[in-house]
Design an enzyme around this catalytic site. Sequence first.
Site, PDB file in Angstrom:
ATOM      1  N   ASP A 101       0.827  -1.208   0.000  1.00 15.66           N
ATOM      2  CA  ASP A 101       0.000   0.000   0.000  1.00 15.66           C
ATOM      3  C   ASP A 101       0.862   1.260   0.000  1.00 15.66           C
ATOM      4  OD1 ASP A 101      -2.334   1.503   0.113  1.00 15.66           O
ATOM      5  OD2 ASP A 101      -3.199   0.338   1.748  1.00 15.66           O
ATOM      6  N   ASP A 147     -10.528   2.110  -3.495  1.00 13.76           N
ATOM      7  CA  ASP A 147     -11.116   1.863  -2.171  1.00 13.76           C
ATOM      8  C   ASP A 147     -12.637   1.892  -2.240  1.00 13.76           C
ATOM      9  OD1 ASP A 147      -8.895   1.368  -0.699  1.00 13.76           O
ATOM     10  OD2 ASP A 147      -8.717   3.376   0.162  1.00 13.76           O
TER      11      ASP A 147
HETATM   12  C1  GLA Z   1      -5.703   1.905   2.048  1.00 13.16           C
HETATM   13  C2  GLA Z   1      -6.109   0.722   1.195  1.00 13.16           C
HETATM   14  C3  GLA Z   1      -7.177  -0.068   1.914  1.00 13.16           C
HETATM   15  C4  GLA Z   1      -6.666  -0.528   3.249  1.00 13.16           C
HETATM   16  C5  GLA Z   1      -6.198   0.662   4.057  1.00 13.16           C
HETATM   17  C6  GLA Z   1      -5.501   0.227   5.326  1.00 13.16           C
HETATM   18  O1  GLA Z   1      -6.707   2.837   2.126  1.00 13.16           O
HETATM   19  O2  GLA Z   1      -6.524   1.144  -0.051  1.00 13.16           O
HETATM   20  O3  GLA Z   1      -7.579  -1.168   1.135  1.00 13.16           O
HETATM   21  O4  GLA Z   1      -5.611  -1.443   3.050  1.00 13.16           O
HETATM   22  O5  GLA Z   1      -5.291   1.470   3.324  1.00 13.16           O
HETATM   23  O6  GLA Z   1      -5.017   1.275   6.037  1.00 13.16           O
END
Ligand code: GLA
Length: 721
Positions: A472, A542
């Site tokens: 990430d 997301d």
């Molecule tokens: C980001 C990712 C999510 C999740 C969060 C965790 O927003 O896109 O899928 O993994 O971080 O903090």
Amino acid sequence: MIKYLKREKVFVLNGKSFTYALFVNKADFLQNIYFDKKISKNKLIEIANAADAALPCAEDKNFDMGFDKMPTEYAFYGRGDYNEPTAVFERQDGALFSRFRYKGHKIKKVLPQLGVMPCVRGAGDTLTITLKDDFSDVEINLNYTVFAKYDIIVRNAEIVNRGENTVKIRKAFSFCLQTRENDLELIRFYGRWAKERMPEITPIGHGITRIQSIRGTSSHQLNPFVILKQKRCKERTGKCLGFQLVYSGSFAFCAELSGNDTLRVQGGISDSFFSWNLETGERFITPQVLIGYSDKGLGGLSSGYHDFIRNRIINPDFAYKTRPIVINNWEATYFNFDDKKICTIIDAAADLGIDTFVLDDGWFGKRDTDTTGLGDWFVNENKLKGGLDGVIRHCRDKGMSFGLWFEPEMVSEDSDFYRRHPDYIVGKRGVKPAMGRTQFVLDFTRKEVVDSVFDAVSAILSRYDISYVKWDMNRSLSEYFSESLAPDRQGEFFHRYTLGVYDLAKRLTSRFNDILFEGCASGGGRFDAGMLYYFPQIWTSDNTDAADRAKIQWGTSFGYPISAMSCHVSTCPNHQTGRTTPFETRGNVASLGPTGYELDLTLLTEEEKNLVKKQISDYKRTAGLVLTGDFYRLCDPCKGDAFCVCIVSKDRCKAYLVYTAFTDMKKEVKIKIPCLDKKGTYLIDLSDERVSGKELTSIGITVSALKKYQSIALNIIKLQE
Ligand code: GLA
């Protein structure tokens, strides 16, 4: 495929269905003369002669002005060309002007190698043309690779300092292309967090249109991919060109329509706040751009990119390998979990036929909220009693694999890592950096920083049985400054950061070459061909709301294959939008990519559990199509009342169609399935109906009576003759 017509000084590059031609004119300037469907050598020679005649003062080797009328192949600065330059170099005395002329060329089969920078895999016929600056010892190598099977030209440029003094590169784009075609439109893919890659079509006005990211990542806001299309070009007809950078950092595309109605398109690493000191003998390598050509509309352009990315960008060990069906705990628990909770989710997942559990953010350090712990890549044993061993053993006992989340480029202020290495972050000592999601960015321009992250992540990956990593990256960069760079090298910061990310990605993915890495940057904030080189799939967004996701996946599909778009079913009301959509619809939208679930499976009703089981067994029938099939966009969810797409196998024996209504359907619609075998007969699985390929392609399948957000998914299977 690449020919040089020596007498006429014309280079002819042929792809599957296009010809791209360059010409060295009488004054030794390199011009682009043709980029369109294949044409004969004689026609090209005629075009070259006309181009030579059109030059201002063509007979005069020293002519100086009017170069903005010449379709130069790599534009210089400050010497009679008043449109945007492609590259600018500052010499020791501060002079910036340049003029590039042809010096020589080579044609051979080359296996491109750009260090840690991602590049097209496998050898290809490559033309390298060397240009030389009239006023300095800078040379530019322009590389072109074409392939008999693809309508893609791969281009990049290398800047070489052959002089005795340092040269400061102020700008070095990867490519420049000019055309006199008018009536062209530009498609950019814009967005924000949870709304990535929305296609926007605009006419190209006079002056400069600039598409860029200066965030240090390719960004949610604008993707490093644009399309130039004829106004009349539609999904399946008409001509268009695509420009896709194999790059994940700050970038820019620039389209300039001059008063003479020539259009100059160029792009590469963003030149905003960029500079690079090139010492004697050094070369600066710009990222590759994949220039796509289609005379079969936008759909043809997309298919070309899909095949090319699957075959030439994505790691071949994974490109066509069955991807896991994942349960990810993020939306199920956020930070609030312990080993017991995780094990109940694993139990439920195993019962439903899910094969991989991915433990998301919160398993390490003192990470109970997003304010602490990033950078402390050791297990939080308060949360996970028995450590990761216990959870992984539980997974294995249930016949499942295990995946883990990391955010390698970041650190929390409240972390042991930061307390140990406060000097490892991006920014200037004494100036408190801007916080993004209460975290700092690690200075990946520095080798020792990348090394320390490599060691920490490697320790976990070697110690545990892990088959999947989600990488990430949750904030944009700020205070673009590295304490390790000299004052006159701070302009190198962005690109060096990106190279640091690639370096870590290269080291981790080669050391742990059986782990599937999934890219992510707050969802789809770094969805580009550079990342896809290291990570075969990327968390698309997301936003898991099926209606919004349909649009995001639609937009993403213009440049990227669906096998690269990770998609999950989540709960309703949706956590990002509050919208409720039927469970089937969420499953159908998530079946259009490597799939999974992102909700608390222990809370599902019996009916929902049965739906999950059915979705998984259905998905297993179409998973191969997701990886290998031709993808067709049929109804545009961004414009109309429905989202409809279809995947057809290369042998035309199988197709999979998803249709989701965006309003209550008042009348039935017919959906024509493209490219089936017109002579064959197909079985439609839901209805057991037998329909001829001719009817399916020319009259279509009837869809009716769906309520708003209801959806159907159909398998269409060819019957043996
Ligand atoms: C980001 C990712 C999510 C999740 C969060 C965790 O927003 O896109 O899928 O993994 O971080 O903090």
